[in-house]
Design a protein around this motif. Structure first.
Motif, short mmCIF file in Angstrom:
data_model
loop_
_atom_site.label_atom_id
_atom_site.label_comp_id
_atom_site.label_asym_id
_atom_site.label_seq_id
_atom_site.Cartn_x
_atom_site.Cartn_y
_atom_site.Cartn_z
N LYS A 51 8.03 5.52 0.23
CA LYS A 51 7.29 4.71 -0.73
C LYS A 51 7.88 3.51 -1.22
O LYS A 51 8.91 3.29 -0.70
CB LYS A 51 7.59 5.79 -2.25
CG LYS A 51 6.97 7.33 -2.04
CD LYS A 51 6.88 7.96 -3.33
CE LYS A 51 6.44 9.32 -3.33
NZ LYS A 51 6.61 9.93 -4.55
N PRO A 52 7.08 2.68 -1.49
CA PRO A 52 7.52 1.42 -1.85
C PRO A 52 8.96 1.30 -2.66
O PRO A 52 9.52 0.24 -2.35
CB PRO A 52 6.50 0.56 -2.61
CG PRO A 52 5.31 1.38 -2.29
CD PRO A 52 5.79 2.89 -2.30
N ALA B 296 5.06 -1.24 10.14
CA ALA B 296 6.34 -0.34 9.96
C ALA B 296 6.57 0.66 11.07
O ALA B 296 5.85 1.06 11.85
CB ALA B 296 6.29 0.74 8.60
N VAL B 297 7.97 0.70 11.38
CA VAL B 297 8.63 1.31 12.32
C VAL B 297 8.58 3.04 11.97
O VAL B 297 9.34 3.24 11.01
CB VAL B 297 9.87 0.99 12.98
CG1 VAL B 297 10.13 1.88 14.15
CG2 VAL B 297 9.47 -0.58 13.50
N PRO B 298 7.92 3.80 12.64
CA PRO B 298 8.20 5.29 12.38
C PRO B 298 9.73 5.78 12.27
O PRO B 298 10.41 5.25 13.10
CB PRO B 298 7.13 6.02 13.37
CG PRO B 298 6.35 5.00 13.86
CD PRO B 298 7.09 3.68 13.96
N TYR B 299 9.84 6.78 11.57
CA TYR B 299 11.19 7.25 11.50
C TYR B 299 12.12 6.31 10.90
O TYR B 299 13.37 6.84 10.50
CB TYR B 299 11.73 7.95 12.75
CG TYR B 299 10.69 8.73 13.61
CD1 TYR B 299 10.46 9.89 12.99
CD2 TYR B 299 10.03 8.18 14.61
CE1 TYR B 299 9.52 10.85 13.67
CE2 TYR B 299 9.19 9.08 15.32
CZ TYR B 299 9.04 10.25 14.95
OH TYR B 299 7.82 11.11 15.41
N GLY C 204 0.71 -1.10 -0.18
CA GLY C 204 -0.14 0.09 0.06
C GLY C 204 0.93 1.18 0.04
O GLY C 204 1.89 1.38 0.51
N ASP C 205 0.30 2.43 -0.31
CA ASP C 205 1.07 3.85 -0.60
C ASP C 205 -0.05 4.73 -0.07
O ASP C 205 -1.25 4.60 -0.34
CB ASP C 205 1.34 4.10 -1.83
CG ASP C 205 2.39 4.96 -2.03
OD1 ASP C 205 2.80 5.65 -1.17
OD2 ASP C 205 2.64 5.42 -3.12
N TYR C 206 0.63 5.71 0.68
CA TYR C 206 -0.09 6.93 1.26
C TYR C 206 0.65 8.19 1.16
O TYR C 206 1.70 7.91 2.05
CB TYR C 206 -0.74 6.51 2.60
CG TYR C 206 -1.33 7.84 3.31
CD1 TYR C 206 -2.44 8.07 2.46
CD2 TYR C 206 -1.04 8.04 4.56
CE1 TYR C 206 -3.11 9.16 3.16
CE2 TYR C 206 -1.79 9.44 4.92
CZ TYR C 206 -2.60 9.95 4.34
OH TYR C 206 -3.51 11.11 4.75
N ASP C 207 0.12 8.94 0.74
CA ASP C 207 0.77 10.25 0.65
C ASP C 207 -0.08 11.53 1.28
O ASP C 207 -0.93 11.71 0.83
CB ASP C 207 1.24 10.85 -0.86
CG ASP C 207 2.24 12.31 -0.99
OD1 ASP C 207 2.08 12.76 0.19
OD2 ASP C 207 2.48 12.66 -1.81
N GLY D 244 0.64 1.53 3.44
CA GLY D 244 2.01 1.51 3.41
C GLY D 244 2.64 1.23 5.08
O GLY D 244 3.67 1.49 5.26
N TRP D 245 1.74 1.48 5.82
CA TRP D 245 2.05 1.22 7.28
C TRP D 245 1.65 -0.03 8.03
O TRP D 245 2.55 -0.42 8.94
CB TRP D 245 1.27 2.50 8.08
CG TRP D 245 1.96 3.79 8.05
CD1 TRP D 245 1.38 4.72 7.27
CD2 TRP D 245 3.02 4.05 8.72
NE1 TRP D 245 2.21 5.75 7.30
CE2 TRP D 245 3.15 5.58 8.19
CE3 TRP D 245 3.93 3.62 9.40
CZ2 TRP D 245 4.29 6.36 8.58
CZ3 TRP D 245 5.05 4.51 9.93
CH2 TRP D 245 5.28 5.75 9.72
#
Length: 549
Positions: free
Chosen positions: A163-164, A155-158, A52-55, A112-113
């Protein structure tokens, strides 16, 4: 009868038995091949970026932010669980001699998370010997389901690739649960709820290559089988993916994975079932299909490590996941070639650099034709005096003498002998051109010849020297045919410097002769000559000084 576990060479499992196994030995899931189902995971080693992707800078687009995939893994394991006679390498009992298993998998990625997946294992076929030696008459069941697995990734922040297709480091936490849907008697299930926790660290390179490291815990019941303690384990995995033929989407993959039980019997060696697998992967971005084939084997040093394993998988990932893969698998489209330069006038100055595209001209003039306003043969871009013809003796387009406002400007200084009023021959051409200008311009009624010096020597000396030099220049012009009533002369000594007298070059500027045109008067009267400053000075003893003056 005494029973012990030992390593074997040439077999995938090393268990030694000197007699029949105890009927109390617990059965467990011998399948060490636990695939991860996202398209960019490395078969049995995970990578950090959820699908997945998110902007956040754009409106939420669910068709891009939520991605799905589904598919199947087949694997064939040889000798995953075999007993040998104590003190020999001879096979005694093939508990599970071979197994063909299908894993049906599906995954969904959220923005994406996060990523959630399900894996339903099915043992399609397996075979072994009569298990009377371990306390059960007959053979294991050939077809049976395995334990259903639910998996997750966050996913771990930072430390997340935004993007994939981005290069850089990434990390994720994983978690999962196994449900007891498998048949434990057929070594296809653990007979209880199990779980796993893990950490993924990886790095994706600009080329699309990926290096991933996994570690974690596999939480399962404690068992004892043939004198070996079995149960919860620490897991590890190292995987890599390398593009081989990028335009065709063909990559190489390699994985090393394994585990080691957290507990063991005091006198037993620690079990470390590990496998090394390699394969080829094909990304078909047109159809969204991803096919992987490969094989490898176990280390031959523990339970559940097969002698050989072959595997293949086919996954379908439509939409944003395939689009992301396409961006780093397919070579980028080369930019279109620039349009050919246009040079309509054929002067080799093209595009915006040509200030005159309709007329040919040199590069130095911006593609425009050269002009010569004063027709002296020196083009205007090189002519320092565009409006004044240079004449036969001029330089850089300038005449030796020209009228500019109320001055007759000379191109070079009038040079004299040192400390004298004698004009040097090198200055004759300049004075001759001054005379020619006066003869051409009879409207000029009177010109004042001025002489100036630098600051060396006394004031009185400089006034006297400048007066005499001005008179010498005036006499030269009289000898050249200029009427006496059109000329005056005056010496100003050092009273009107052009620059500070602090260097040789500045003093050379101050030593000069100037020609000032007197303003006309009404009627026929000539402009009066100004008083000579030198005549007004008391002139005591005059002493020359050393140096050029």
């Amino acid at each position: 009868m005494k029973r012990s576990a030992r390593l074997t060479l040439g077999l995938a499992l090393g268990l030694a038995a000197s007699g029949p196994a105890s009927a109390q030995d617990a059965r467990f899931d011998v399948q060490a091949f636990r695939p991860v189902g996202a398209p960019r995971d490395l078969v049995i080693v995970g990578q950090s970026r959820p699908m997945g992707d998110y902007d956040p800078s754009r409106p939420l687009e669910l068709d891009k932010s939520i991605a799905v995939s589904g598919g199947a893994f087949f694997n064939l394991a040889l000798d995953p669980l075999t007993l040998v006679a104590a003190g020999t390498h001879s096979k005694a009992v093939s508990v599970v001699g071979n197994r063909l298993q299908l894993d049906v998998m599906a995954s969904v990625g959220l923005f994406g998370w996060a990523e959630l997946g399900v894996d339903m294992p099915l043992v399609l076929a397996q075979a072994g010997d009569n298990l009377e030696a371990i306390g059960t008459e007959g053979f294991i069941k050939s077809f049976t389901p395995g334990d259903l697995r639910l998996n997750g990734k966050v996913a771990v922040p930072y430390l997340r690739r935004s993007k994939p297709e981005d290069a850089g480091f990434g990390s994720a936490l994983t978690f999962g649960m196994g449900l007891p849907t498998g048949l434990q008697e057929a070594f296809a299930g653990d007979g209880a709820v199990t779980g796993n926790l893990g950490l993924i660290l990886d790095y994706r390179f600009e080329s699309g290559a990926l290096l991933a490291l996994n570690s974690g815990l596999w939480l399962r019941p404690d068992y004892e089988f043939a004198g070996v303690q079995w149960g919860s384990s620490a897991t590890f995995g190292l995987g890599a993916e390398l593009p081989l033929i990028r335009g065709w989407g063909i990559n190489a993959v390699g994985m090393l994975s394994g585990s080691t039980p957290l507990k063991k019997l005091p006198e037993d060696p620690r079990q470390i079932p590990a496998e090394l697998l390699v394969g080829l992967r094909w990304y078909n971005t047109a159809l969204g299909l991803h096919v992987t084939v490969g094989g490898g084997g176990g280390c031959g040093c523990s339970l559940t490590a097969p002698t050989m394993r072959l595997f293949t998988s086919i996954l379908w990932a439509p939409g944003p996941e395939t689009a992301a893969i396409k961006r780093y698998i397919d070579p980028p489209e080369p930019p279109p070639p620039p349009p050919p330069p246009v040079d309509p006038d054929g002067d080799s100055v093209i595009g915006e650099g040509d200030r005159c595209p309709g007329s040919a001209g040199p590069v130095e003039n911006g593609g425009c034709p050269d002009t010569d306003q004063d027709s002296d043969g020196v083009v205007d871009r090189l002519d320092r005096c565009v409006a004044h013809p240079a004449g036969p003796r001029g330089r850089e387009g300038c005449p030796l003498a020209r009228i500019d406002g109320n001055k007759i400007v000379i191109l070079d200084q009038v040079h004299f002998a040192t400390d004298q009023d004698v004009i040097l021959p090198e200055s004759f051409p300049i004075l001759e051109e001054v005379a020619e200008e006066l003869l051409k311009h009879l409207e000029i009624q009177r010109v004042l010849v001025e002489a100036h010096t630098d600051a060396r020597a006394t004031e009185a000396y400089n006034y006297d020297l400048s007066r005499r030099r001005a008179a010498s220049v005036m006499n030269f012009l009289l000898d050249s045919g200029i009427a006496v009533e059109r000329l005056c002369s005056a010496g100003f000594g050092r009273s009107r410097p052009l620059a500070a007298n602090d260097s040789e070059s500045n003093m050379a500027l101050n030593r000069r002769v100037e020609f000032t045109i007197m303003p006309p008067t009404e009627g026929s009267l000539l402009p009066p000559c100004p008083p000579d400053p030198a005549a007004e000075q008391a002139l005591p003893a005059i002493k020359p000084t050393k140096g050029k003056r």
